[in-house]
Design a protein around this motif. Structure first.
Motif, mmCIF file in Angstrom:
data_model
loop_
_atom_site.group_PDB
_atom_site.id
_atom_site.type_symbol
_atom_site.label_atom_id
_atom_site.label_comp_id
_atom_site.label_asym_id
_atom_site.label_seq_id
_atom_site.Cartn_x
_atom_site.Cartn_y
_atom_site.Cartn_z
ATOM 1 N N HIS A 161 0.836 -1.206 0.000
ATOM 2 C CA HIS A 161 0.000 0.000 0.000
ATOM 3 C C HIS A 161 0.874 1.261 0.000
ATOM 4 N N CYS A 162 1.896 1.249 0.833
ATOM 5 C CA CYS A 162 2.768 2.421 0.944
ATOM 6 C C CYS A 162 3.579 2.658 -0.329
ATOM 7 N N LEU A 163 3.812 1.606 -1.100
ATOM 8 C CA LEU A 163 4.519 1.753 -2.378
ATOM 9 C C LEU A 163 3.570 2.122 -3.516
ATOM 10 N N GLY A 164 2.264 2.177 -3.218
ATOM 11 C CA GLY A 164 1.290 2.515 -4.244
ATOM 12 C C GLY A 164 0.821 1.326 -5.060
ATOM 13 N N LEU A 165 1.143 0.111 -4.617
ATOM 14 C CA LEU A 165 0.712 -1.098 -5.320
ATOM 15 C C LEU A 165 -0.629 -1.558 -4.756
ATOM 16 N N THR A 166 -1.432 -2.196 -5.598
ATOM 17 C CA THR A 166 -2.748 -2.679 -5.190
ATOM 18 C C THR A 166 -2.827 -4.194 -5.369
ATOM 19 N N GLU A 167 -3.939 -4.765 -4.956
ATOM 20 C CA GLU A 167 -4.148 -6.212 -5.101
ATOM 21 C C GLU A 167 -4.072 -6.638 -6.567
ATOM 22 N N GLU A 168 -4.408 -5.752 -7.486
ATOM 23 C CA GLU A 168 -4.319 -6.062 -8.922
ATOM 24 C C GLU A 168 -2.871 -6.271 -9.383
ATOM 25 N N ASP A 169 -1.916 -5.769 -8.622
ATOM 26 C CA ASP A 169 -0.498 -5.891 -8.981
ATOM 27 C C ASP A 169 0.156 -7.119 -8.352
ATOM 28 N N VAL A 170 -0.612 -7.928 -7.616
ATOM 29 C CA VAL A 170 -0.078 -9.021 -6.802
ATOM 30 C C VAL A 170 -0.271 -10.363 -7.501
ATOM 31 N N TYR A 171 0.770 -11.214 -7.441
ATOM 32 C CA TYR A 171 0.734 -12.559 -8.020
ATOM 33 C C TYR A 171 1.198 -13.549 -6.963
ATOM 34 N N TYR A 172 0.296 -14.481 -6.604
ATOM 35 C CA TYR A 172 0.562 -15.469 -5.560
ATOM 36 C C TYR A 172 1.012 -16.793 -6.162
ATOM 37 N N THR A 173 1.746 -17.571 -5.373
ATOM 38 C CA THR A 173 2.053 -18.956 -5.741
ATOM 39 C C THR A 173 1.206 -19.878 -4.865
ATOM 40 N N LEU A 174 1.110 -21.131 -5.283
ATOM 41 C CA LEU A 174 0.325 -22.116 -4.536
ATOM 42 C C LEU A 174 1.177 -23.343 -4.251
ATOM 43 N N ILE A 175 1.116 -23.838 -3.037
ATOM 44 C CA ILE A 175 1.854 -25.047 -2.672
ATOM 45 C C ILE A 175 1.349 -26.240 -3.477
ATOM 46 N N GLU A 176 0.083 -26.211 -3.873
ATOM 47 C CA GLU A 176 -0.482 -27.296 -4.674
ATOM 48 C C GLU A 176 0.213 -27.423 -6.023
ATOM 49 N N ASP A 177 0.862 -26.357 -6.484
ATOM 50 C CA ASP A 177 1.552 -26.377 -7.772
ATOM 51 C C ASP A 177 3.030 -26.727 -7.635
ATOM 52 N N ALA A 178 3.445 -27.191 -6.462
ATOM 53 C CA ALA A 178 4.860 -27.535 -6.249
ATOM 54 C C ALA A 178 5.287 -28.642 -7.193
ATOM 55 N N CYS A 179 6.518 -28.554 -7.628
ATOM 56 C CA CYS A 179 7.109 -29.605 -8.458
ATOM 57 C C CYS A 179 7.683 -30.678 -7.548
ATOM 58 N N PRO A 180 7.673 -31.922 -7.992
ATOM 59 C CA PRO A 180 8.332 -32.944 -7.173
ATOM 60 C C PRO A 180 9.838 -32.699 -7.160
ATOM 61 N N PRO A 181 10.500 -32.951 -6.023
ATOM 62 C CA PRO A 181 11.958 -32.805 -6.000
ATOM 63 C C PRO A 181 12.594 -33.691 -7.071
ATOM 64 N N PRO A 182 13.807 -33.373 -7.534
ATOM 65 C CA PRO A 182 14.423 -34.098 -8.635
ATOM 66 C C PRO A 182 14.565 -35.598 -8.378
ATOM 67 N N ALA A 183 14.734 -36.033 -7.137
ATOM 68 C CA ALA A 183 14.915 -37.448 -6.843
ATOM 69 C C ALA A 183 13.606 -38.215 -6.902
ATOM 70 N N GLU A 184 12.477 -37.500 -6.825
ATOM 71 C CA GLU A 184 11.175 -38.163 -6.817
ATOM 72 C C GLU A 184 10.602 -38.235 -8.215
ATOM 73 N N LYS A 185 9.863 -39.293 -8.459
ATOM 74 C CA LYS A 185 9.092 -39.405 -9.685
ATOM 75 C C LYS A 185 7.713 -39.859 -9.285
ATOM 76 N N THR A 186 6.709 -39.371 -9.995
ATOM 77 C CA THR A 186 5.340 -39.695 -9.609
ATOM 78 C C THR A 186 4.790 -40.872 -10.401
ATOM 79 N N GLY A 187 5.488 -41.347 -11.381
ATOM 80 C CA GLY A 187 5.032 -42.490 -12.185
ATOM 81 C C GLY A 187 6.123 -42.934 -13.117
#
Length: 196
Positions: A161-187
């Protein structure tokens, strides 16, 4: 008299609706205790900017975790990042962070400066970066876990807010979109994550 009474009765409402006072962003001072606190794993939570060159990547980053480890010089950190850009998972380990005396971190990838940021004073499990040397305010938040308390998120939003940025300028990440670590494989048919 009526005008004075109206003014006095309306004053508390006007004062209550004013935005909070903005204190300047205070960068941490790098010393022998602050730099070791940067080491280890961090989760990128959110970023905000209006800087056009940053927007495509901010929109594409669905998840990012990174770790800092000691570099070959005392003023250098190695960076390893696990990132999902849209549907692509990648491991990036070709970049370094240079620690400058003026509380600035310089992200260098393949000997080219990618970004510069100041670490803002906050809770030790938060990493708030005020990106500098660009023509628009830009602020990111990373944390030791992907779960950030409401109070810590409110602190970040107050800075926005103090920098003049609004919620429209914000981009969130999601833990649900995490990549598997390199040693893991899902199939059986999974490909290894891309290494850059």
């Amino acid at each position: 008299m009526l005008a004075t009474l109206t003014l006095l009765l309306g004053l508390p409402l006007a004062l209550a609706s004013e935005p909070p006072t903005c204190a300047p962003l205070v960068p941490i001072t790098f010393d022998n205790t602050t730099i070791p606190r940067l080491l280890g794993q961090w989760f990128y939570i959110v970023g905000a900017t209006r800087h056009p060159p940053y927007l495509p990547e901010l929109r594409a980053v669905k998840f990012s975790a990174f770790s800092f480890s000691p570099g070959s010089h005392e003023d250098e950190l190695n960076v390893t990042e696990f990132v999902r850009l849209n549907e692509t998972c990648a491991v990036r380990n070709s970049s370094k962070i240079q620690v400058l005396e003026n509380s600035t971190l310089v992200h260098v990838d393949e000997n080219q400066v990618v970004s510069m940021a100041r670490v803002i004073q906050s809770h030790e499990d938060l990493l708030i970066l005020n990106h500098i040397n660009i023509d628009s305010p830009s602020l990111s938040l990373s944390a030791r876990t992907h779960n950030v308390s409401k109070e810590h998120m409110e602190e970040y939003k107050a800075h926005l807010h103090c920098l003049g940025l609004t919620e429209e300028d914000v981009y969130y990440t999601l833990i649900e979109d995490a990549c598997p670590p390199p040693a893991e494989k899902t199939g059986e048919g999974d490909a290894d994550p891309q290494v850059e």
